[in-house]
Scaffold this motif. Structure first.
Motif, PDB file in Angstrom:
ATOM      1  N   UNK A 132     -13.180 -98.835 -25.773  1.00 57.73           N
ATOM      2  CA  UNK A 132     -13.112 -99.664 -26.977  1.00 57.73           C
ATOM      3  C   UNK A 132     -14.029-100.874 -26.826  1.00 57.73           C
ATOM      4  N   UNK A 133     -14.076-101.420 -25.616  1.00 58.85           N
ATOM      5  CA  UNK A 133     -14.935-102.573 -25.319  1.00 58.85           C
ATOM      6  C   UNK A 133     -15.440-102.447 -23.889  1.00 58.85           C
ATOM      7  N   UNK A 134     -16.701-102.820 -23.667  1.00 62.40           N
ATOM      8  CA  UNK A 134     -17.262-102.962 -22.330  1.00 62.40           C
ATOM      9  C   UNK A 134     -17.402-104.451 -22.049  1.00 62.40           C
ATOM     10  N   UNK A 135     -16.894-104.867 -20.903  1.00 62.80           N
ATOM     11  CA  UNK A 135     -16.880-106.276 -20.514  1.00 62.80           C
ATOM     12  C   UNK A 135     -17.816-106.476 -19.327  1.00 62.80           C
ATOM     13  N   UNK A 136     -18.777-107.406 -19.469  1.00 65.95           N
ATOM     14  CA  UNK A 136     -19.830-107.595 -18.470  1.00 65.95           C
ATOM     15  C   UNK A 136     -19.945-109.049 -18.060  1.00 65.95           C
ATOM     16  N   UNK A 137     -20.429-109.275 -16.829  1.00 61.94           N
ATOM     17  CA  UNK A 137     -20.754-110.602 -16.305  1.00 61.94           C
ATOM     18  C   UNK A 137     -22.096-110.489 -15.591  1.00 61.94           C
ATOM     19  N   UNK A 138     -22.474-111.519 -14.826  1.00 57.65           N
ATOM     20  CA  UNK A 138     -23.801-111.520 -14.197  1.00 57.65           C
ATOM     21  C   UNK A 138     -23.734-111.650 -12.675  1.00 57.65           C
ATOM     22  N   UNK A 139     -22.688-111.079 -12.055  1.00 53.14           N
ATOM     23  CA  UNK A 139     -22.591-111.076 -10.594  1.00 53.14           C
ATOM     24  C   UNK A 139     -23.013-109.736  -9.994  1.00 53.14           C
ATOM     25  N   UNK A 140     -23.569-108.854 -10.834  1.00 52.81           N
ATOM     26  CA  UNK A 140     -24.211-107.619 -10.372  1.00 52.81           C
ATOM     27  C   UNK A 140     -25.649-107.657 -10.877  1.00 52.81           C
ATOM     28  N   UNK A 141     -26.546-106.771 -10.405  1.00 51.23           N
ATOM     29  CA  UNK A 141     -27.954-106.849 -10.815  1.00 51.23           C
ATOM     30  C   UNK A 141     -28.135-106.847 -12.329  1.00 51.23           C
ATOM     31  N   UNK A 142     -29.049-107.696 -12.802  1.00 55.57           N
ATOM     32  CA  UNK A 142     -29.277-107.843 -14.238  1.00 55.57           C
ATOM     33  C   UNK A 142     -29.692-106.528 -14.884  1.00 55.57           C
ATOM     34  N   UNK A 143     -30.509-105.732 -14.196  1.00 48.76           N
ATOM     35  CA  UNK A 143     -30.946-104.450 -14.771  1.00 48.76           C
ATOM     36  C   UNK A 143     -29.760-103.526 -15.039  1.00 48.76           C
ATOM     37  N   UNK A 144     -28.725-103.660 -14.251  1.00 50.35           N
ATOM     38  CA  UNK A 144     -27.524-102.843 -14.458  1.00 50.35           C
ATOM     39  C   UNK A 144     -26.765-103.305 -15.695  1.00 50.35           C
ATOM     40  N   UNK A 145     -26.739-104.594 -15.918  1.00 51.00           N
ATOM     41  CA  UNK A 145     -26.121-105.142 -17.129  1.00 51.00           C
ATOM     42  C   UNK A 145     -26.883-104.650 -18.364  1.00 51.00           C
ATOM     43  N   UNK A 146     -28.205-104.681 -18.287  1.00 53.33           N
ATOM     44  CA  UNK A 146     -29.040-104.195 -19.394  1.00 53.33           C
ATOM     45  C   UNK A 146     -28.764-102.724 -19.671  1.00 53.33           C
ATOM     46  N   UNK A 147     -28.687-101.930 -18.604  1.00 50.81           N
ATOM     47  CA  UNK A 147     -28.401-100.501 -18.760  1.00 50.81           C
ATOM     48  C   UNK A 147     -27.045-100.276 -19.419  1.00 50.81           C
ATOM     49  N   UNK A 148     -26.047-101.035 -19.016  1.00 43.52           N
ATOM     50  CA  UNK A 148     -24.706-100.902 -19.584  1.00 43.52           C
ATOM     51  C   UNK A 148     -24.700-101.227 -21.080  1.00 43.52           C
ATOM     52  N   UNK A 149     -25.424-102.274 -21.458  1.00 41.79           N
ATOM     53  CA  UNK A 149     -25.494-102.660 -22.872  1.00 41.79           C
ATOM     54  C   UNK A 149     -26.181-101.569 -23.688  1.00 41.79           C
ATOM     55  N   UNK A 150     -27.255-101.019 -23.159  1.00 45.16           N
ATOM     56  CA  UNK A 150     -27.976 -99.961 -23.880  1.00 45.16           C
ATOM     57  C   UNK A 150     -27.102 -98.727 -24.079  1.00 45.16           C
ATOM     58  N   UNK A 151     -26.339 -98.366 -23.051  1.00 47.34           N
ATOM     59  CA  UNK A 151     -25.454 -97.202 -23.171  1.00 47.34           C
ATOM     60  C   UNK A 151     -24.318 -97.476 -24.151  1.00 47.34           C
ATOM     61  N   UNK A 152     -23.799 -98.684 -24.127  1.00 50.43           N
ATOM     62  CA  UNK A 152     -22.733 -99.043 -25.067  1.00 50.43           C
ATOM     63  C   UNK A 152     -23.245 -98.984 -26.503  1.00 50.43           C
TER      64      UNK A 152
END
Length: 297
Positions: free
Chosen positions: A134-154
């Motif tokens: 229903x929701x993906x929750x993200x922060x910035x304590x893991x690599x930024x490229x991984x956060x970007x990938x997660x947002x794109x998939x969401x």
């Protein structure tokens, strides 16, 4: 009624906490009062906050092949967080946060350890979990490229995203414009909006995504004009994890279909309760505790 499904992609740390009356200056040695090891990490904290409230929470992350890693996996499982998608990295230490507490405030040093191995490839392997959220929750304590990938998939699967931009760093404007909600504090919001690579229209879009946390004062929203939502006054014991409690509660409430303003009011209460006990996760309330607290205010 089905439980809201929240996927948290982020850090899993062991907090090494020292309590002292005086935070030492550079080159100074002081005596501390006590020392604790407490489960932490922004990702894990937010996962526990949502799980305590009753969400079905899946954690995607990494721990090291050490005692802290085993302890944290067992602990988070006991808190109701699904750890099936947390990978143990051989010959790597689990992430830690060295925290100094003094007079209800804190200073923190983070060592990423295994959190560095939450790569874009790891995120891609869990696309099916993101798609069912229903929701993906993200922060910035893991690599930024991984956060970007997660947002794109969401976005690919029309899943809403909450980004807690901490610890703050320069973010690609494409990332900021793609998320649904951003939860900065006042300093982080200033950095997000003081950019020269965005048009005035894009900056307005970013500002309208912001849910700006102001500690015990409350939060500020900018959708349809400025709306300030008052916080709750409590006796603070440990402010560590208050923002994480807010984010976990916000994700839970929005996933349950509540409006943004109502969700922020609820998250304010959860964050207030969380600071009344020592430890980032120890003070995170259940849904019943949060509702009882709200009813008395």
């Amino acid at each position: 009624m089905s439980k809201p499904k929240i996927t948290v992609i982020g850090s899993i740390n062991m907090d090494l906490v020292t309590k002292t009356n005086t935070i030492p200056k550079v080159g100074e040695t002081v005596l501390g009062e006590s020392f604790f090891t407490i489960p932490g990490g922004k990702g894990a904290n937010q996962a526990v906050a949502a799980a305590r409230l009753g969400a079905e929470v899946t954690m995607i992350g990494c721990v090291g092949d050490d005692a802290f890693g085993s302890e944290l996996k067992n602990h988070l499982t006991a808190q109701g967080v699904s750890m099936e998608n947390v990978k143990t990295i051989p010959e790597t230490s689990t992430g830690i946060a060295s925290i100094t507490l003094s007079n209800g405030d804190n200073s923190i040093i983070i060592v990423s350890g295994a959190n560095h191995f939450v790569t874009p490839e790891v995120v891609k392997q869990h696309e099916h979990i993101i798609a069912e959220s229903d929701i993906v929750l993200l922060q910035l304590e893991v690599p930024l490229q991984s956060v970007i990938e997660a947002v794109q998939l969401a976005r690919k699967h029309n899943v809403r995203v909450i980004l807690n931009p901490a610890p703050i760093q320069k973010l690609p404007k494409e990332l900021i414009l793609q998320v649904d909600y951003i939860t900065p504090n006042e300093h982080e919001q200033e950095m997000l909006l003081s950019r020269n690579d965005m048009t005035d229209e894009e900056l307005i879009q970013v500002k309208e995504k912001c849910i700006v946390t102001k500690g015990s004062k409350g939060v500020m929203l900018y959708q349809n004009g400025e709306t300030f939502i008052q916080g709750y006054k409590v006796k603070a014991v440990d402010s560590t994890g208050a923002g994480d409690s807010f984010n976990g509660a916000l994700a839970f409430s929005l996933s349950n279909g509540a409006a943004l303003k109502e969700s922020c009011q609820f998250a304010n209460a959860v964050a207030a309760l969380s600071v009344t006990k020592l430890g980032a996760q120890a003070g995170m309330p259940t849904l019943q505790e949060a509702e009882e607290f709200i009813s008395t205010r």
